[in-house]
Design an enzyme around this catalytic site. Sequence first.
Site, PDB file in Angstrom:
ATOM      1  N   ASN A  10       0.867  -1.179   0.000  1.00 55.16           N
ATOM      2  CA  ASN A  10       0.000   0.000   0.000  1.00 55.16           C
ATOM      3  C   ASN A  10       0.907   1.234   0.000  1.00 55.16           C
ATOM      4  O   ASN A  10       1.539   1.539   1.008  1.00 55.16           O
ATOM      5  CB  ASN A  10      -0.886  -0.036   1.255  1.00 55.16           C
ATOM      6  CG  ASN A  10      -1.680   1.231   1.451  1.00 55.16           C
ATOM      7  OD1 ASN A  10      -1.770   2.082   0.550  1.00 55.16           O
ATOM      8  ND2 ASN A  10      -2.281   1.374   2.631  1.00 55.16           N
ATOM      9  N   TRP A  11       0.945   1.922  -1.130  1.00 52.46           N
ATOM     10  CA  TRP A  11       1.872   3.059  -1.248  1.00 52.46           C
ATOM     11  C   TRP A  11       1.327   4.318  -0.584  1.00 52.46           C
ATOM     12  O   TRP A  11       2.025   5.327  -0.516  1.00 52.46           O
ATOM     13  CB  TRP A  11       2.187   3.336  -2.722  1.00 52.46           C
ATOM     14  CG  TRP A  11       2.967   2.244  -3.387  1.00 52.46           C
ATOM     15  CD1 TRP A  11       3.408   1.074  -2.816  1.00 52.46           C
ATOM     16  CD2 TRP A  11       3.410   2.210  -4.754  1.00 52.46           C
ATOM     17  NE1 TRP A  11       4.098   0.328  -3.740  1.00 52.46           N
ATOM     18  CE2 TRP A  11       4.114   0.999  -4.947  1.00 52.46           C
ATOM     19  CE3 TRP A  11       3.270   3.077  -5.842  1.00 52.46           C
ATOM     20  CZ2 TRP A  11       4.681   0.641  -6.167  1.00 52.46           C
ATOM     21  CZ3 TRP A  11       3.833   2.726  -7.064  1.00 52.46           C
ATOM     22  CH2 TRP A  11       4.538   1.519  -7.225  1.00 52.46           C
ATOM     23  N   LYS A  12       0.087   4.286  -0.143  1.00 50.12           N
ATOM     24  CA  LYS A  12      -0.531   5.461   0.496  1.00 50.12           C
ATOM     25  C   LYS A  12      -0.308   6.705  -0.375  1.00 50.12           C
ATOM     26  O   LYS A  12      -0.358   6.618  -1.586  1.00 50.12           O
ATOM     27  CB  LYS A  12       0.010   5.629   1.926  1.00 50.12           C
ATOM     28  CG  LYS A  12      -0.160   4.341   2.744  1.00 50.12           C
ATOM     29  CD  LYS A  12       0.070   4.527   4.212  1.00 50.12           C
ATOM     30  CE  LYS A  12      -0.163   3.189   4.925  1.00 50.12           C
ATOM     31  NZ  LYS A  12      -0.025   3.276   6.359  1.00 50.12           N
ATOM     32  N   HIS A  96      -9.557   1.160   5.059  1.00 49.96           N
ATOM     33  CA  HIS A  96      -8.261   1.314   5.729  1.00 49.96           C
ATOM     34  C   HIS A  96      -8.440   2.190   6.970  1.00 49.96           C
ATOM     35  O   HIS A  96      -9.249   3.116   6.965  1.00 49.96           O
ATOM     36  CB  HIS A  96      -7.238   1.928   4.776  1.00 49.96           C
ATOM     37  CG  HIS A  96      -5.848   1.884   5.334  1.00 49.96           C
ATOM     38  ND1 HIS A  96      -5.399   2.815   6.239  1.00 49.96           N
ATOM     39  CD2 HIS A  96      -4.834   0.998   5.157  1.00 49.96           C
ATOM     40  CE1 HIS A  96      -4.154   2.499   6.584  1.00 49.96           C
ATOM     41  NE2 HIS A  96      -3.782   1.406   5.938  1.00 49.96           N
ATOM     42  N   GLU A  98      -6.807   4.527   8.090  1.00 48.46           N
ATOM     43  CA  GLU A  98      -6.621   5.971   7.843  1.00 48.46           C
ATOM     44  C   GLU A  98      -7.890   6.582   7.247  1.00 48.46           C
ATOM     45  O   GLU A  98      -8.213   7.741   7.504  1.00 48.46           O
ATOM     46  CB  GLU A  98      -5.385   6.182   6.952  1.00 48.46           C
ATOM     47  CG  GLU A  98      -4.105   5.970   7.760  1.00 48.46           C
ATOM     48  CD  GLU A  98      -2.927   5.397   6.988  1.00 48.46           C
ATOM     49  OE1 GLU A  98      -2.910   5.473   5.746  1.00 48.46           O
ATOM     50  OE2 GLU A  98      -2.014   4.852   7.648  1.00 48.46           O
ATOM     51  N   GLU A 168      -5.481  -5.190  10.563  1.00 50.24           N
ATOM     52  CA  GLU A 168      -4.448  -4.178  10.789  1.00 50.24           C
ATOM     53  C   GLU A 168      -4.708  -3.462  12.112  1.00 50.24           C
ATOM     54  O   GLU A 168      -5.459  -2.476  12.151  1.00 50.24           O
ATOM     55  CB  GLU A 168      -4.448  -3.151   9.655  1.00 50.24           C
ATOM     56  CG  GLU A 168      -4.150  -3.743   8.300  1.00 50.24           C
ATOM     57  CD  GLU A 168      -3.595  -2.686   7.348  1.00 50.24           C
ATOM     58  OE1 GLU A 168      -2.469  -2.852   6.892  1.00 50.24           O
ATOM     59  OE2 GLU A 168      -4.283  -1.694   7.098  1.00 50.24           O
ATOM     60  N   GLY A 174       2.433   1.963  10.933  1.00 53.90           N
ATOM     61  CA  GLY A 174       3.387   3.070  10.802  1.00 53.90           C
ATOM     62  C   GLY A 174       4.091   3.419  12.096  1.00 53.90           C
ATOM     63  O   GLY A 174       4.727   4.458  12.201  1.00 53.90           O
ATOM     64  N   SER A 214       3.329  -2.444  10.320  1.00 54.82           N
ATOM     65  CA  SER A 214       4.781  -2.540  10.510  1.00 54.82           C
ATOM     66  C   SER A 214       5.373  -3.889  10.105  1.00 54.82           C
ATOM     67  O   SER A 214       6.295  -4.395  10.753  1.00 54.82           O
ATOM     68  CB  SER A 214       5.162  -2.185  11.949  1.00 54.82           C
ATOM     69  OG  SER A 214       4.781  -0.838  12.224  1.00 54.82           O
ATOM     70  N   GLY A 235       2.839  -1.137   4.317  1.00 52.58           N
ATOM     71  CA  GLY A 235       2.912   0.286   3.980  1.00 52.58           C
ATOM     72  C   GLY A 235       4.355   0.712   3.764  1.00 52.58           C
ATOM     73  O   GLY A 235       4.923   0.529   2.690  1.00 52.58           O
ATOM     74  N   GLY A 236       4.966   1.260   4.815  1.00 47.24           N
ATOM     75  CA  GLY A 236       6.314   1.823   4.718  1.00 47.24           C
ATOM     76  C   GLY A 236       7.329   0.948   4.007  1.00 47.24           C
ATOM     77  O   GLY A 236       8.053   1.416   3.112  1.00 47.24           O
TER      78      GLY A 236
HETATM   79  P1  PGA Z   1       2.801   0.111   7.709  1.00 48.80           P
HETATM   80  O1  PGA Z   1       1.356   0.331   7.084  1.00 48.80           O
HETATM   81  O2  PGA Z   1       3.356  -1.163   7.090  1.00 48.80           O
HETATM   82  O3  PGA Z   1       3.605   1.323   7.310  1.00 48.80           O
HETATM   83  O4  PGA Z   1       2.640  -0.035   9.182  1.00 48.80           O
HETATM   84  C1  PGA Z   1       0.474  -0.731   6.872  1.00 48.80           C
HETATM   85  C2  PGA Z   1      -0.849  -0.235   6.319  1.00 48.80           C
HETATM   86  O5  PGA Z   1      -1.299   0.839   6.729  1.00 48.80           O
HETATM   87  O6  PGA Z   1      -1.467  -0.878   5.457  1.00 48.80           O
END
Ligand code: PGA
Length: 251
Positions: A10-12, A96, A98, A168, A174, A214, A235-236
Amino acid sequence: MSRRALMAGNWKMHMNVVEGCRLAADVARTCEGVTDRDVLLAPPYTILSEVSHVLANTSIILSSQNVCWEEKGAFTGEISPTMLQDAGASAAIVGHSERRQIFGESDELINTRVKGALSFGILVILCIGETLDEREKGRTFSVLEEQVRKGLDGVTAAQIEHVVLAYEPVWAIGTGKTASKEQAQEAHAFLRELIEKMYEKNIADRIRILYGGSVKAANVDELMAQPDIDGALVGGAALDAESFGRIINFK
Ligand code: PGA
């Protein structure tokens, strides 16, 4: 029951056209010869089309990070399932944390998105997860149950074949704080039992449940070794081809 692993990036809100195409090409290279697992990339809307050209001759699945339920109309700021398909995407992340936390998306809105996307044949990755406060109050399972029951309300047994769940925990996203493999496995087992109650055993055995929060090269192997963890939503660590490549190639 062995389920095919799904490793999703997920590149956000990262990557312009040049950066995204380069990252997609580099990820595609690390996936060459990988046939026993699925890989999915979710870039921002603005570069879906360009990234789809980069991925054209690969088996990597292209996904968006959200989706509207209607095909067209007065929905300022939204992107429809057919627009996604037109841009080369076949999947969408929905719900998600977010979206839920920053943009106030409710379970009801998320459910509308899920059903709309499914009606156009889009693969849906439905995200659920508890906050730290909810976990500390012992509410993890009730929060997950409510999110799943409401998120999948009205989704038929045939449609659920096109749904992937992503557990998640919000406190792990994050933050560098991963759920322990035991915490993750416990939540995944709970979710699989819930799907069995809502549908049937056969469906529960087949549904893929990803872990997100993470995930990195250093913890992916132990997470993926858990019986009910079928993949990762990253994500990251998905913003770097080398680290995501290592995640894709978990042992
Ligand atoms: P993260 O994000 O790997 O940076 O913790 C995961 C996500 O939000 O899908």
